[in-house]
Design an enzyme around this catalytic site. Structure first.
Site, PDB file in Angstrom:
ATOM      1  N   ASP A  41       0.836  -1.190   0.000  1.00  0.00           N
ATOM      2  CA  ASP A  41       0.000   0.000   0.000  1.00  0.00           C
ATOM      3  C   ASP A  41       0.882   1.256   0.000  1.00  0.00           C
ATOM      4  O   ASP A  41       1.796   1.375  -0.810  1.00  0.00           O
ATOM      5  CB  ASP A  41      -0.930  -0.063   1.229  1.00  0.00           C
ATOM      6  CG  ASP A  41      -1.970   1.024   1.281  1.00  0.00           C
ATOM      7  OD1 ASP A  41      -2.974   0.904   0.577  1.00  0.00           O
ATOM      8  OD2 ASP A  41      -1.769   1.989   2.028  1.00  0.00           O
ATOM      9  N   HIS A  65      -7.132  -6.527  -0.780  1.00  0.00           N
ATOM     10  CA  HIS A  65      -6.045  -5.576  -0.584  1.00  0.00           C
ATOM     11  C   HIS A  65      -5.049  -6.036   0.474  1.00  0.00           C
ATOM     12  O   HIS A  65      -3.966  -5.457   0.594  1.00  0.00           O
ATOM     13  CB  HIS A  65      -6.613  -4.203  -0.188  1.00  0.00           C
ATOM     14  CG  HIS A  65      -5.601  -3.109  -0.160  1.00  0.00           C
ATOM     15  ND1 HIS A  65      -4.836  -2.765  -1.261  1.00  0.00           N
ATOM     16  CD2 HIS A  65      -5.186  -2.280   0.849  1.00  0.00           C
ATOM     17  CE1 HIS A  65      -4.021  -1.776  -0.949  1.00  0.00           C
ATOM     18  NE2 HIS A  65      -4.212  -1.466   0.326  1.00  0.00           N
ATOM     19  N   ASP A 123      -8.721  -6.623  -5.395  1.00  0.00           N
ATOM     20  CA  ASP A 123      -8.449  -5.441  -4.577  1.00  0.00           C
ATOM     21  C   ASP A 123      -9.497  -4.361  -4.841  1.00  0.00           C
ATOM     22  O   ASP A 123      -9.719  -3.964  -5.985  1.00  0.00           O
ATOM     23  CB  ASP A 123      -7.049  -4.907  -4.917  1.00  0.00           C
ATOM     24  CG  ASP A 123      -6.486  -4.020  -3.824  1.00  0.00           C
ATOM     25  OD1 ASP A 123      -7.254  -3.227  -3.254  1.00  0.00           O
ATOM     26  OD2 ASP A 123      -5.268  -4.107  -3.562  1.00  0.00           O
TER      27      ASP A 123
END
Length: 431
Positions: A235, A389, A361
């Site tokens: 991320d 995710h 995701d």
């Protein structure tokens, strides 16, 4: 974090019912014009084995793509192959020791499974009349795989992983990955970035990327001369490891971006995520901007409505992991997300990069991931089928296999070593 950062100019405001913190943080929920959403992409989601594209300098660049299935293997026959390997090793063991046993014929009795076998989807149980000999060698497929990996662990370029969490997460999110890697024989460091996990810092006081990644740079400062690591970022952690790659290029053997922000020179994480225009109703509903310096000033952090985490971040993860995240996630400092990175070809560009795509995701869409890959192609691209995710929760075995595979990629031959070999060949008149 992904497209969590919508435009900060509010359309409708409402007071956050949560109690004010000691820093007099004011929280408000916003309906905003999104920075990123569901804009149709020109990039295909094809999982072909090889791709070729042109980089910013006009050079033809090729990179490989691999797909890992839902069970974490590269195809559905993995278990059969492992069983075949185990059987072959057993036979070779007896053959080399001259101890091939006389195979005793056995009879089997089949017992029906209790209850409704169709409902349970089970097979009939069986019992063999042949008793196990003490000389029988028992090897499980998993033992064969682990033994194979352990034999090679000391021959790798590095056996040291450093895992960097994404925005809002902490070192806690890597607990499965850390355990699997350590059981395989790797050394693993996980870090809580400033204001994350168990860090005592107030998120609203973090005003720069340098401040945010200080616990990570501390790890690199303690590395011995010549020691290298495999740096993994998830991320917003992708922007963080990029920042560190520019500072410590000689200490990073490989960099792995897991559903992460893989930025170009002069970009901020916000710039990258804003490429995905459109609406994301769940994301807008989940966002809670925090104003540590008062509402008349820009936001200092962004938090999320914990009741909406499952559908947004963890749509393929277990209820236990969702519960862990809901009590562990913290706000994301806003200033580091706005900061533009300075990445040079000499430092950042000298490090081998790998990208792991997450197919299901809902935070950083597969289209945005592919756009980042096309913009600055890494050496190799992997894809985790069925992962949300948070692949460290939803597909930990598949993620582990990919990380081990990346660790086993041999180091590239440097130009200096090539020149040395050339001089050796010339000196021996072998050319």
């Amino acid at each position: 974090m992904g497209n969590a950062l919508d435009c900060i100019a509010p359309m409708n405001q409402k007071e956050d019912s949560r109690s004010a913190s000691s820093s007099a943080t004011v929280a408000a929920t916003f309906r905003t014009r999104p920075f990123f959403g569901g804009k149709p992409s020109l990039f295909s989601s094809s999982s072909s084995t090889n791709k070729r594209t042109n980089n910013k300098k006009g050079l033809s660049v090729s990179f490989n793509s691999a797909v890992v299935d839902d069970d974490g293997g590269h195809d559905s026959s993995t278990i059969i192959q492992e069983q075949a390997i185990a059987a072959a090793l057993l036979f070779r063991h007896h053959q080399r020791n001259g101890s091939l046993p006389d195979f005793i014929r056995s009879t089997s009795v089949v017992y029906p499974s209790p209850g409704n076998s169709k409902k349970q989807g089970g097979l009939p149980k069986s019992s063999s009349a042949r008793r196990r000999s003490l000389s029988d060698l028992t090897i499980t497929p998993q033992q064969v795989v682990n033994s194979h990996q352990e034999l090679k662990i000391d021959n790798l370029e590095t056996n040291h992983f450093v895992l960097v969490h994404g925005g809002g997460f902490g070192a806690w999110c890597w607990y499965k990955t850390m355990t699997l890697l350590e059981e395989t024989g790797f050394k693993v460091d996980v870090v809580d970035l400033t204001g994350s996990g168990v860090s005592s810092s107030d998120t609203n006081t973090i005003t720069s990327l340098v401040h945010y990644v200080k616990p990570l740079t501390h790890i690199f400062d303690k590395l011995e001369d010549g020691e290298k690591v495999i740096l993994v970022g998830h991320d917003f952690g992708g922007a963080c490891i990029s920042f560190v790659m520019e500072l410590y290029p000689s200490k990073v053997a490989k960099a792995v971006f897991v559903a992460a922000a893989m930025l170009s020179n002069g970009q901020s994480a916000l710039d990258m995520f804003s490429q995905q225009m459109g609406s994301n109703d769940v994301m807008r509903q989940a966002q809670i901007f925090l104003y540590g310096n008062g509402r008349n000033n820009p936001p200092t952090a962004v938090d999320f409505d914990k009741t909406l985490l499952r559908g947004l971040f963890f749509n393929q993860s277990s209820a236990k992991d969702v519960a862990l995240a809901s009590v562990s996630m913290r706000p994301i400092p806003f200033e580091p997300v706005l900061e533009k990175l300075t990445l040079s070809d000499t430092n950042y560009g000298s490090i081998r990069r790998f990208y792991i795509k997450t197919q299901e995701d809902r935070v950083i869409s597969i289209c945005l991931q592919e756009a980042m890959i096309e913009s600055d192609p890494p050496e190799r691209v992997f894809q985790l089928k069925g992962s949300d995710h948070a692949p460290f929760f939803s597909r930990p075995q598949g993620l582990h296999r990919i990380l081990v595979e990346i660790a086993q990629v041999p180091p590239k031959q440097t130009s200096s070593s090539t020149a040395t070999e050339l001089r050796h060949l010339l000196a021996n008149d072998t050319l």
